[in-house]
Write a protein that holds these residues in place. Structure first.
Motif, PDB file in Angstrom:
ATOM      1  N   UNK A 209       0.796  -1.226   0.000  1.00 56.96           N
ATOM      2  CA  UNK A 209       0.000   0.000   0.000  1.00 56.96           C
ATOM      3  C   UNK A 209       0.832   1.282   0.000  1.00 56.96           C
ATOM      4  N   UNK A 210       1.887   1.363   0.826  1.00 58.51           N
ATOM      5  CA  UNK A 210       2.615   2.636   0.810  1.00 58.51           C
ATOM      6  C   UNK A 210       3.289   2.888  -0.522  1.00 58.51           C
ATOM      7  N   UNK A 212       2.119   2.139  -3.360  1.00 57.77           N
ATOM      8  CA  UNK A 212       1.138   2.619  -4.290  1.00 57.77           C
ATOM      9  C   UNK A 212       0.643   4.013  -3.931  1.00 57.77           C
ATOM     10  N   UNK A 213       0.534   4.297  -2.651  1.00 62.83           N
ATOM     11  CA  UNK A 213       0.098   5.635  -2.256  1.00 62.83           C
ATOM     12  C   UNK A 213       1.116   6.665  -2.716  1.00 62.83           C
ATOM     13  N   UNK A 214       2.344   6.230  -2.799  1.00 61.92           N
ATOM     14  CA  UNK A 214       3.405   7.145  -3.171  1.00 61.92           C
ATOM     15  C   UNK A 214       3.506   7.258  -4.685  1.00 61.92           C
TER      16      UNK A 214
ATOM     17  N   UNK B  61       1.996   8.732   1.755  1.00 69.28           N
ATOM     18  CA  UNK B  61       3.323   8.131   1.659  1.00 69.28           C
ATOM     19  C   UNK B  61       3.509   7.003   2.654  1.00 69.28           C
ATOM     20  N   UNK B  62       2.539   6.834   3.542  1.00 69.83           N
ATOM     21  CA  UNK B  62       2.597   5.738   4.513  1.00 69.83           C
ATOM     22  C   UNK B  62       1.549   4.687   4.177  1.00 69.83           C
ATOM     23  N   UNK B  63       1.725   3.512   4.729  1.00 71.10           N
ATOM     24  CA  UNK B  63       0.760   2.440   4.525  1.00 71.10           C
ATOM     25  C   UNK B  63      -0.609   2.841   5.071  1.00 71.10           C
ATOM     26  N   UNK B  64      -1.626   2.695   4.236  1.00 69.46           N
ATOM     27  CA  UNK B  64      -2.978   3.066   4.661  1.00 69.46           C
ATOM     28  C   UNK B  64      -3.909   1.853   4.627  1.00 69.46           C
ATOM     29  N   UNK B  65      -3.327   0.642   4.720  1.00 62.75           N
ATOM     30  CA  UNK B  65      -4.148  -0.562   4.710  1.00 62.75           C
ATOM     31  C   UNK B  65      -3.890  -1.391   3.476  1.00 62.75           C
TER      32      UNK B  65
END
Lengths: 441, 77
Positions: A209-210, A212-214, B61-65
């Motif tokens: 997830x991080x 991909x969020x990035x 930028x951090x893990x959100x699940x």
């Protein structure tokens, strides 16, 4: 002076250079990629992103003095602009190129885009048709790992499905789609490049997830040709080697490329085939400063081949509002959907085509939220739980759309981009001079 | 550290009497994770800024699940 000789030399290690290198190396060619910018390591980029006060797409990356570039928040830092509107598109100069800050949006052009002049009497026609290009679109989508929904009609006929299933709609998208129900507009999932590593490690979601969020920096092609290469020989590549000159022989064919390094040393590369894939700005700059765009005419007069003439952007209008209910932005990829139907229509004779992108980042662009909201609420005297509630209420309801318009080629008009100082010493990188960011509208 | 701060005349003077502007500055710094250093705004913490706690989501930028978690409302809401 170092001298290298290969089958194919490619200038630029971004998406174009990377794909060309991958295909040629697979076919057994010896390939050398020359990249002007530095190599960037992911943890360094993440640290720089976190410490950046203004978080624009370039924030995580270096702006090397020997390979300078523009920045979203400082459109005059590299370009000298004299058009009525600023040219604000940016790119990166580093190993992997702009894939590092690319949103991953992988929409194809529609067939009408290739025949604007003949169909609508504006712009210029492409020298090829959509149908001719379609198999290559499919190839590029496979290499990049594009996720999309083949059932969503995007007016670009496909010979096959997307390589990966669509990226799920954000909660923002779902609420917007519900609000649009019954109107003539439909929200559609945006075809996007999804990193293969993300798919592979998806079961351990905490790690995936991080990454991909990035997405503001995650989409880089570097590993595809620097490691894990499937066939030998892998392309060789360099960083911080700035191609400064295309040499042209008496037979009017390219005879070599000269490059410089930050320490002042120089090199030369020769090949059977040369590929200049250094982005719309840098490619034109290199051609212009090499004077490959000038040649003697039949009577000895100087003829100029025009380069930088048709620089095009996607001029953007931002719209933002507060939704009537929480839609919870600031999560997921920066955008996952859009309204695509205005890209196609007979009215293109009179108006530019456009698409409307739904943003998942609240009013961050350009509202500097949530920080600007914090400042306003603290100024109002809110503290503690009341401040928390008000901040969450506002931030969770922020909705934003980016309407992006087509910009047509200029045909016979003056060049849109040229060298700032044509006669300048080639060791100092000349910036581009931009004019008339004109929209056909 | 507090003693050192109090020994600084300007800080001691600020702490000695209510100062609305200084109080706003501190709270804004907590929530935005940024502060002024000699007139220049700098980031002290991205992930630790209280604004993300207010929203109930991790800093970008951090893990959100798990993958696709952005399709649902935040777990805390």
């Amino acid at each position: 002076m170092q001298s290298q000789s290969v089958d194919v030399v490619i200038v630029g290690s971004g998406v174009c250079g990377g794909l060309v290198a991958a295909r040629l190396a697979s076919a057994g060619a010896r390939v050398l990629i020359l990249e002007a910018g530095p190599r960037v390591k992911r943890p360094e980029a993440l640290a720089q992103y976190r410490s950046a006060l203004i978080k624009v797409p370039e924030s995580p990356y270096p702006n090397a003095p020997y390979a300078p570039r523009s920045s979203s928040d400082q459109p005059d830092s590299y370009y000298l602009q004299n058009g009525p509107d600023k040219f604000q598109s940016t790119y990166l100069r580093q190993v992997g190129g702009t894939t590092w800050h690319w949103l991953g949006t992988a929409l194809r052009f529609v067939p009408d885009d290739f025949r604007l002049r003949s169909a609508f009497g504006v712009g210029v026609d492409w020298p090829l048709t959509y149908d001719e290009l379609e198999p290559w679109y499919a190839d590029a989508e496979r290499e990049l790992g594009v996720a999309g929904d083949a059932k969503a009609a995007l007016d670009a006929p496909r010979s096959g499905p997307y390589p990966l299933p669509p990226i799920p709609f954000s909660y923002v998208d779902q609420r917007v789609a519900a609000a649009l129900a019954g109107t003539e507009y439909t929200l559609q999932p945006t075809p996007q490049r999804a990193t293969r590593s993300r798919i592979r490690i998806a079961p351990s979601a905490a790690a995936a997830a991080p990454v991909f969020r990035f997405v503001r920096s995650a989409q880089n092609t570097t590993p595809r040709y620097t490691s894990g290469w499937r066939s030998a020989p892998a392309p060789s590549w360099s960083s911080s080697e700035i191609v400064s000159q295309i040499d042209v022989g008496a037979d009017a064919r390219v005879s070599g490329l000269r490059y410089k390094r930050p320490d002042g040393s120089e090199g030369r590369a020769t090949a059977k085939v040369y590929v200049i894939a250094a982005h719309g700005i840098e490619t034109a700059k290199l051609l212009l400063q090499s004077r490959t765009t000038e040649r003697a005419g039949r009577r000895g007069e100087l003829e100029r081949i025009r380069s930088g003439r048709n620089l095009m952007d996607h001029p953007t209008i931002l719209s933002w509002a507060l939704a009537g209910e929480p839609i919870w932005p600031y999560r997921g990829p920066l955008s996952t959907s859009g309204i695509e139907s205005p890209r196609v229509g007979k009215w293109r004779r009179e108006y530019a085509s456009f698409r409307i992108q739904t943003d998942n980042r609240g009013w961050e662009w350009p509202g500097d939220t949530p920080d600007s909201t914090v400042r306003a609420l603290v100024e109002q005297g809110l503290r503690g739980a009341a401040l928390d509630r008000a901040l969450a209420d506002h931030s969770s309801r922020e909705i934003a759309f980016a309407t992006m318009a087509e910009q047509t080629a200029v045909g016979g008009e003056p060049d849109r981009a040229r060298l700032r100082s044509p006669g300048r010493d080639r060791s100092s990188p000349p910036a581009h001079h931009l004019r008339d960011r004109r929209v056909h509208a | 550290m507090l003693k050192a701060l109090l020994a600084t005349p300007s800080t001691a003077a600020k702490l000695a009497q209510p100062d609305a502007a200084f109080e706003r500055e501190i709270i804004t710094a907590w929530y935005t994770g940024t502060h002024d250093v000699r007139g220049e705004r700098q980031v002290a913490t991205h992930t630790g800024a209280l604004k993300w706690r207010s929203l109930g989501i991790p800093a970008p930028g951090q893990c959100a699940g798990r993958f696709g978690a952005w399709s649902q409302r935040p777990a805390t809401r």
